[in-house]
Motif scaffolding. Structure first.
Motif, PDB file in Angstrom:
ATOM      1  N   ARG A 187       6.309  43.202  25.761  1.00 16.87           N
ATOM      2  CA  ARG A 187       5.104  42.388  25.657  1.00 16.87           C
ATOM      3  C   ARG A 187       4.959  41.468  26.867  1.00 16.87           C
ATOM      4  O   ARG A 187       3.851  41.245  27.370  1.00 16.87           O
ATOM      5  N   THR A 188       6.074  40.908  27.317  1.00 14.66           N
ATOM      6  CA  THR A 188       6.052  40.038  28.492  1.00 14.66           C
ATOM      7  C   THR A 188       6.447  40.789  29.761  1.00 14.66           C
ATOM      8  O   THR A 188       6.713  40.182  30.790  1.00 14.66           O
ATOM      9  N   MET A 189       6.484  42.129  29.661  1.00 13.70           N
ATOM     10  CA  MET A 189       6.858  42.986  30.785  1.00 13.70           C
ATOM     11  C   MET A 189       8.214  42.591  31.367  1.00 13.70           C
ATOM     12  O   MET A 189       8.430  42.659  32.587  1.00 13.70           O
ATOM     13  N   SER A 190       9.154  42.216  30.505  1.00 12.83           N
ATOM     14  CA  SER A 190      10.508  41.879  30.943  1.00 12.83           C
ATOM     15  C   SER A 190      11.342  43.148  31.026  1.00 12.83           C
ATOM     16  O   SER A 190      12.333  43.322  30.295  1.00 12.83           O
ATOM     17  N   PHE A 191      10.952  44.040  31.919  1.00 12.93           N
ATOM     18  CA  PHE A 191      11.616  45.339  31.996  1.00 12.93           C
ATOM     19  C   PHE A 191      12.970  45.254  32.686  1.00 12.93           C
ATOM     20  O   PHE A 191      13.724  46.213  32.693  1.00 12.93           O
ATOM     21  N   ARG A 192      13.289  44.085  33.243  1.00 14.55           N
ATOM     22  CA  ARG A 192      14.643  43.866  33.740  1.00 14.55           C
ATOM     23  C   ARG A 192      15.627  43.895  32.567  1.00 14.55           C
ATOM     24  O   ARG A 192      16.743  44.411  32.682  1.00 14.55           O
ATOM     25  N   CYS A 193      15.200  43.334  31.460  1.00 15.03           N
ATOM     26  CA  CYS A 193      16.032  43.347  30.257  1.00 15.03           C
ATOM     27  C   CYS A 193      16.076  44.748  29.637  1.00 15.03           C
ATOM     28  O   CYS A 193      17.111  45.195  29.140  1.00 15.03           O
ATOM     29  N   HIS A 194      14.935  45.453  29.666  1.00 18.86           N
ATOM     30  CA  HIS A 194      14.919  46.846  29.207  1.00 18.86           C
ATOM     31  C   HIS A 194      15.954  47.661  29.966  1.00 18.86           C
ATOM     32  O   HIS A 194      16.614  48.540  29.405  1.00 18.86           O
ATOM     33  N   PHE A 195      16.062  47.390  31.249  1.00 16.24           N
ATOM     34  CA  PHE A 195      17.025  48.088  32.098  1.00 16.24           C
ATOM     35  C   PHE A 195      18.437  47.967  31.520  1.00 16.24           C
ATOM     36  O   PHE A 195      19.169  48.947  31.389  1.00 16.24           O
ATOM     37  N   SER A 196      18.830  46.756  31.162  1.00 14.25           N
ATOM     38  CA  SER A 196      20.176  46.521  30.645  1.00 14.25           C
ATOM     39  C   SER A 196      20.410  47.248  29.327  1.00 14.25           C
ATOM     40  O   SER A 196      21.475  47.842  29.107  1.00 14.25           O
ATOM     41  N   VAL A 197      19.410  47.216  28.459  1.00 10.03           N
ATOM     42  CA  VAL A 197      19.552  47.876  27.158  1.00 10.03           C
ATOM     43  C   VAL A 197      19.677  49.386  27.328  1.00 10.03           C
ATOM     44  O   VAL A 197      20.575  50.026  26.759  1.00 10.03           O
ATOM     45  N   ASN A 198      18.781  49.976  28.103  1.00 13.04           N
ATOM     46  CA  ASN A 198      18.766  51.425  28.242  1.00 13.04           C
ATOM     47  C   ASN A 198      20.008  51.951  28.956  1.00 13.04           C
ATOM     48  O   ASN A 198      20.602  52.947  28.538  1.00 13.04           O
ATOM     49  N   VAL A 199      20.403  51.278  30.027  1.00 16.21           N
ATOM     50  CA  VAL A 199      21.570  51.728  30.778  1.00 16.21           C
ATOM     51  C   VAL A 199      22.848  51.510  29.975  1.00 16.21           C
ATOM     52  O   VAL A 199      23.743  52.364  29.962  1.00 16.21           O
ATOM     53  N   GLY A 200      22.934  50.378  29.278  1.00 12.63           N
ATOM     54  CA  GLY A 200      24.104  50.126  28.450  1.00 12.63           C
ATOM     55  C   GLY A 200      24.268  51.160  27.350  1.00 12.63           C
ATOM     56  O   GLY A 200      25.377  51.648  27.086  1.00 12.63           O
ATOM     57  N   GLY A 201      23.159  51.522  26.702  1.00 15.28           N
ATOM     58  CA  GLY A 201      23.219  52.555  25.672  1.00 15.28           C
ATOM     59  C   GLY A 201      23.623  53.904  26.232  1.00 15.28           C
ATOM     60  O   GLY A 201      24.424  54.632  25.625  1.00 15.28           O
ATOM     61  N   ALA A 202      23.080  54.256  27.390  1.00 14.98           N
ATOM     62  CA  ALA A 202      23.412  55.539  28.016  1.00 14.98           C
ATOM     63  C   ALA A 202      24.882  55.600  28.407  1.00 14.98           C
ATOM     64  O   ALA A 202      25.546  56.639  28.249  1.00 14.98           O
ATOM     65  N   LEU A 203      25.421  54.486  28.928  1.00 12.99           N
ATOM     66  CA  LEU A 203      26.841  54.447  29.296  1.00 12.99           C
ATOM     67  C   LEU A 203      27.735  54.636  28.076  1.00 12.99           C
ATOM     68  O   LEU A 203      28.700  55.417  28.117  1.00 12.99           O
ATOM     69  N   ALA A 204      27.431  53.929  26.994  1.00  9.01           N
ATOM     70  CA  ALA A 204      28.230  54.064  25.776  1.00  9.01           C
ATOM     71  C   ALA A 204      28.184  55.495  25.259  1.00  9.01           C
ATOM     72  O   ALA A 204      29.213  56.076  24.876  1.00  9.01           O
ATOM     73  N   GLN A 205      26.992  56.084  25.261  1.00  5.39           N
ATOM     74  CA  GLN A 205      26.839  57.454  24.783  1.00  5.39           C
ATOM     75  C   GLN A 205      27.627  58.423  25.654  1.00  5.39           C
ATOM     76  O   GLN A 205      28.328  59.314  25.146  1.00  5.39           O
ATOM     77  N   GLY A 206      27.513  58.278  26.968  1.00  6.19           N
ATOM     78  CA  GLY A 206      28.198  59.188  27.872  1.00  6.19           C
ATOM     79  C   GLY A 206      29.709  59.104  27.759  1.00  6.19           C
ATOM     80  O   GLY A 206      30.403  60.128  27.728  1.00  6.19           O
ATOM     81  N   ILE A 207      30.244  57.881  27.692  1.00  8.49           N
ATOM     82  CA  ILE A 207      31.700  57.704  27.614  1.00  8.49           C
ATOM     83  C   ILE A 207      32.251  58.311  26.329  1.00  8.49           C
ATOM     84  O   ILE A 207      33.259  59.032  26.328  1.00  8.49           O
TER      85      ILE A 207
END
Length: 507
Positions: free
Chosen positions: A149-169
């Motif tokens: 909503r506030t276009m805080s896609f810097r935070c989206h970055f952390s969520v998406n990358v963190g989830g992908a790392l956990a899944q991959g490991i």
């Protein structure tokens, strides 16, 4: 790096620009893609066979059909609110928690029936593991919506990358330990847990204490959107289940790998940008400005990039599959070629769902979705029964052409774009696409065919094709060129390249 919260009276904090938001969204999309893609390549090459991947694909497809309830339209509902306060957040979080239990319960209830229907006992525990991942969804849904909503896609970055790392490991570790397809199921659970924890850390919005007073507008909007997404899910999630039931685990493993690679490649180019466009178009709507010019620019951007990308993937399917997955997966190549071309049709009218929701046309869209789904699944079943996996893939190409005819007039009525201008955009994008493909086509004809071309020669053709694409874009004065060059300035080191590109365009 916590995103700012709305004030008590609902006023929004300052937001980043669309261009900066796009850069962060793209960075998160690309890095997440790289992690997931590398994981799938390693697992497919060294640990899992096509039937094992097919087994997980059936389980995940069944779960994803139910998972349309997980968001319950909250992301779009929150994005569309003129303002949001702490009480509205609490109500949305409570709804998210409630429906996470509904989704998890429905997936768990499917476990035994699915195992019996496919004569695969392993499907039952696999679905129970996947069901557990949806219990973490409410931790991420509202925080992610508030960030968008506030276009805080810097935070989206952390969520998406963190989830992908956990899944991959988790996936790689368990696959190496011999967990077979269950490695992918546990990795799905790890992804959900990581996303929820990181989202709450970045933008706290815990679904507690529960608050259900005043949730009628949320439920009303969510019911309509969920019904809409449910029909969409039937069309996009059930193909693996249909192919698996009609043709077996080997066939669904090959088909799933082809559709997954095609989807990943398309999302690499377009998925992140699409998340930025929704709040941007909401602003245009709220200002009362016409949508047509902005929508034409979106069409230009999508077709200029995705058409050559997906056509190139179709042309290079054999060497790409050989390079990534090895000889045991080569039967994926012809399926990938056909399925990739389908994306050319599906990006001709982007954001058809988002624009319909924004402009209050969901009832009409639901009717179109019902026709869409019926035709899609009928074509898939007929293709599978008549010609096997290749027939299933070819049915997607026919469906793509039908899709454009089905939604064309509807989207024009919503966006009000200039038809002649859009046709000109299509023509310019097609010429740029042909320019990008020319080197590889000539190489196949004159030197080395798709099944013998070396990796080095393939990359050389891709690089040359990219240069010809850029030259065509400049020569044609493609309307997407300014937006693409403007985006470069926001990339790391892009400020040094940006003036040079501007000079090239002017020349």
């Amino acid at each position: 790096m916590t995103a700012p919260s709305p004030t008590d009276d609902g006023r929004e904090p300052a937001t980043m620009s669309v261009a900066n938001a796009a850069v962060w969204a793209m960075a998160g999309q690309y890095l997440s893609f790289a992690i997931q893609f590398l994981t799938s390549v390693i697992i497919s090459r060294f640990f899992l066979t096509p039937p094992e991947v097919g087994l997980f694909s059936i389980a995940l497809a069944a779960a994803m059909v139910v998972s349309v309830l997980q968001d319950f339209g909250l992301t779009r509902y929150i994005a569309g609110l003129p303002r949001i306060d702490a009480e509205a957040q609490a109500r949305c979080s409570s709804v998210a928690l409630t429906f996470s239990f509904v989704v998890a319960g429905l997936i768990a209830a499917l476990a035994l029936p699915m195992a019996h229907a496919y004569h695969q006992p392993a499907l039952a525990p696999m679905l129970l593991i996947i069901a557990g991942s949806y219990l973490f969804v409410p931790l991420a849904v509202v925080p992610m919506a508030l960030m968008a909503r506030t276009m805080s896609f810097r935070c989206h970055f952390s969520v998406n990358v963190g989830g992908a790392l956990a899944q991959g490991i988790v996936a790689l570790t368990l696959a190496a330990m011999g967990f077979s397809a269950f490695a992918l199921a546990w990795a799905t659970l790890a992804n959900g847990a990581a996303r929820g924890i990181i989202a709450q850390w970045m933008r706290p919005a815990l679904p507690w204490p529960l608050r259900f007073d005043g949730v009628k507008p949320i439920v009303t909007t969510g019911s309509r959107l969920t019904f809409l997404y449910g029909w969409g899910a039937l069309g996009t999630r059930t193909p693996d289940m249909i192919v698996g039931k009609l043709l077996g685990l080997l066939a669904v493993g090959l088909y799933s790998r082809a559709t997954s690679l095609s989807d990943q490649f398309r999302m690499l180019m377009s998925g992140a940008i699409g998340s930025v466009f929704f709040p941007a178009f909401a602003r245009i709507r709220d200002r009362g400005d016409p949508l047509g010019p902005a929508y034409a620019r979106v069409i230009a951007g999508y077709t200029a990039i995705i058409w050559p990308g997906m056509a190139g993937l179709a042309l290079a399917a054999a060497p790409v599959v050989r390079l990534l997955y090895g000889a045991k997966w080569m039967a994926v190549a012809p399926l990938l070629s056909t399925i990739s071309l389908t994306e050319i049709f599906l990006v001709m009218l982007p954001m058809h769902t988002d624009l319909s929701i924004l402009m209050g046309r969901t009832n009409r869209l639901i009717g179109l979705y019902m026709v869409d789904t019926a035709v899609s699944l009928s074509l898939l079943a007929a293709g599978s029964l008549l010609w096997g996996t290749q027939g299933a893939a070819f049915s997607r190409l026919i469906y793509g052409a039908f899709w454009v005819l089905l939604y064309g007039r509807f989207i024009h009525g919503i966006a009000g774009f200039n038809v002649r201008a859009v046709i000109l955009i299509y023509a310019k994008s097609a010429i740029a696409c042909l320019a990008a493909l020319a080197p590889l086509v000539l190489t196949y004809l004159l030197w080395a065919g798709p099944y013998v071309i070396s990796t080095g020669l393939l990359f050389a053709n891709v690089a040359l094709g990219g240069g010809l694409w850029l030259a065509a874009m400049i020569g044609l004065h493609h309307p997407a060129l300014d937006d693409l060059i403007g985006l470069v300035a926001h990339l790391p080191g892009g400020r040094k390249i940006h003036p040079l590109l501007r000079t090239m365009v002017r020349v």
